[in-house]
Design a protein around this motif. Sequence first.
Motif, PDB file in Angstrom:
ATOM      1  N   GLY A  81       0.841  -1.191   0.000  1.00 47.64           N
ATOM      2  CA  GLY A  81       0.000   0.000   0.000  1.00 47.64           C
ATOM      3  C   GLY A  81       0.873   1.236   0.000  1.00 47.64           C
ATOM      4  N   GLU A  82       0.285   2.346  -0.434  1.00 52.25           N
ATOM      5  CA  GLU A  82       1.015   3.614  -0.426  1.00 52.25           C
ATOM      6  C   GLU A  82       0.038   4.757  -0.212  1.00 52.25           C
ATOM      7  OE1 GLU A  82       3.953   6.337  -3.271  1.00 52.25           O
ATOM      8  OE2 GLU A  82       3.542   4.255  -3.826  1.00 52.25           O
ATOM      9  N   PHE A  83       0.492   5.752   0.540  1.00 54.46           N
ATOM     10  CA  PHE A  83      -0.276   6.983   0.658  1.00 54.46           C
ATOM     11  C   PHE A  83       0.663   8.162   0.578  1.00 54.46           C
ATOM     12  CE2 PHE A  83       0.796   6.079   5.087  1.00 54.46           C
ATOM     13  CZ  PHE A  83       1.053   7.327   5.642  1.00 54.46           C
ATOM     14  N   ARG A  84       0.071   9.338   0.334  1.00 58.34           N
ATOM     15  CA  ARG A  84       0.878  10.545   0.228  1.00 58.34           C
ATOM     16  C   ARG A  84       0.025  11.779   0.515  1.00 58.34           C
ATOM     17  NH1 ARG A  84       2.407  11.486  -5.977  1.00 58.34           N
ATOM     18  NH2 ARG A  84       3.354  13.234  -4.928  1.00 58.34           N
ATOM     19  N   MET A  85       0.695  12.879   0.615  1.00 58.46           N
ATOM     20  CA  MET A  85       0.058  14.178   0.845  1.00 58.46           C
ATOM     21  C   MET A  85      -0.873  14.168   2.052  1.00 58.46           C
ATOM     22  SD  MET A  85      -0.592  15.668  -2.941  1.00 58.46           S
ATOM     23  CE  MET A  85       0.727  15.749  -4.129  1.00 58.46           C
ATOM     24  N   LEU A  86      -0.418  13.590   3.150  1.00 64.03           N
ATOM     25  CA  LEU A  86      -1.138  13.711   4.410  1.00 64.03           C
ATOM     26  C   LEU A  86      -1.001  15.162   4.843  1.00 64.03           C
ATOM     27  CD1 LEU A  86      -2.580  12.328   6.831  1.00 64.03           C
ATOM     28  CD2 LEU A  86      -0.328  12.037   7.828  1.00 64.03           C
ATOM     29  N   ALA A  87      -2.119  15.840   5.031  1.00 61.14           N
ATOM     30  CA  ALA A  87      -2.093  17.266   5.345  1.00 61.14           C
ATOM     31  C   ALA A  87      -3.134  17.589   6.403  1.00 61.14           C
ATOM     32  CB  ALA A  87      -2.368  18.088   4.087  1.00 61.14           C
ATOM     33  N   VAL A  88      -2.717  18.387   7.378  1.00 63.82           N
ATOM     34  CA  VAL A  88      -3.607  18.819   8.451  1.00 63.82           C
ATOM     35  C   VAL A  88      -3.617  20.345   8.472  1.00 63.82           C
ATOM     36  CG1 VAL A  88      -3.988  18.799  10.956  1.00 63.82           C
ATOM     37  CG2 VAL A  88      -3.157  16.740   9.800  1.00 63.82           C
ATOM     38  N   ALA A  89      -4.793  20.928   8.554  1.00 64.82           N
ATOM     39  CA  ALA A  89      -4.904  22.385   8.629  1.00 64.82           C
ATOM     40  C   ALA A  89      -4.072  22.879   9.808  1.00 64.82           C
ATOM     41  CB  ALA A  89      -6.361  22.802   8.781  1.00 64.82           C
ATOM     42  N   PRO A  90      -3.216  23.874   9.591  1.00 61.04           N
ATOM     43  CA  PRO A  90      -2.326  24.345  10.662  1.00 61.04           C
ATOM     44  C   PRO A  90      -3.043  24.706  11.962  1.00 61.04           C
ATOM     45  CG  PRO A  90      -1.660  25.297   8.580  1.00 61.04           C
ATOM     46  CD  PRO A  90      -2.958  24.560   8.325  1.00 61.04           C
ATOM     47  N   GLU A  91      -4.242  25.234  11.873  1.00 60.21           N
ATOM     48  CA  GLU A  91      -4.954  25.673  13.082  1.00 60.21           C
ATOM     49  C   GLU A  91      -5.477  24.530  13.944  1.00 60.21           C
ATOM     50  OE1 GLU A  91      -7.937  25.870   9.637  1.00 60.21           O
ATOM     51  OE2 GLU A  91      -5.818  26.373   9.927  1.00 60.21           O
ATOM     52  N   VAL A  92      -5.438  23.285  13.440  1.00 59.73           N
ATOM     53  CA  VAL A  92      -5.917  22.152  14.243  1.00 59.73           C
ATOM     54  C   VAL A  92      -4.822  21.128  14.531  1.00 59.73           C
ATOM     55  CG1 VAL A  92      -8.318  22.421  13.473  1.00 59.73           C
ATOM     56  CG2 VAL A  92      -6.799  20.835  12.261  1.00 59.73           C
ATOM     57  N   ARG A  93      -3.585  21.476  14.243  1.00 58.75           N
ATOM     58  CA  ARG A  93      -2.495  20.546  14.536  1.00 58.75           C
ATOM     59  C   ARG A  93      -2.459  20.223  16.019  1.00 58.75           C
ATOM     60  NH1 ARG A  93       1.795  23.477  10.636  1.00 58.75           N
ATOM     61  NH2 ARG A  93       1.088  22.503   8.715  1.00 58.75           N
ATOM     62  N   GLY A  94      -2.075  18.977  16.313  1.00 54.73           N
ATOM     63  CA  GLY A  94      -2.004  18.544  17.707  1.00 54.73           C
ATOM     64  C   GLY A  94      -3.301  17.942  18.222  1.00 54.73           C
ATOM     65  N   ARG A  95      -4.324  17.870  17.392  1.00 56.76           N
ATOM     66  CA  ARG A  95      -5.619  17.310  17.811  1.00 56.76           C
ATOM     67  C   ARG A  95      -5.833  15.882  17.335  1.00 56.76           C
ATOM     68  NH1 ARG A  95      -9.982  21.471  15.975  1.00 56.76           N
ATOM     69  NH2 ARG A  95     -11.068  19.492  15.875  1.00 56.76           N
TER      70      ARG A  95
END
Length: 163
Positions: A81-95
């Motif tokens: 399997g492969e995944f890419r471009m995992l992205a989290v909105a900066p304002e919710v990081r750490g949640r």
Amino acid sequence: MRIRLAEDADLKVIADVTVAAYSDFTLGPDDPYISHLRDTAARASQAELWVAEDADGTIVGTVTRCPPGSPWREISEPGEGEFRMLAVAPEVRGRGVGETLARHVLALCAGAGEDVVVMSSLNEMSAAHRIYERLGFRRLPERDWSPQEGVDLITFIRDGRSA
């Protein structure tokens, strides 16, 4: 938080979230990779584009799973399997958004019989690396690679049978 496949109406928001999440790792607004990050329509049609929604329906993260045959696959070998471009909105990081998305992709891969999952990351993305390590990924330096001059990607692998 709810994880679901992206819909056409989500594509612009997903592009904005992805670009914002990667902004510390690009060369600025003229970086050619920005257009690749924004190409959510291609990812949705040629791979699986997933989103994480907050309780109010706000898209707070995204990840692209690259199933066999997808042109978005870069480093996986047959059966992986492969995944890419995992992205989290900066304002919710750490949640826990990134970890939730990564766990979702791992479950999808396992359901498809892909016990081994690989992905690439920039060396500077240390917060993401901590998530991957918690989920049982380890470095796979023999598959490190460079898609273009000056961009060096490091590779991680998770063998679900031993994780």
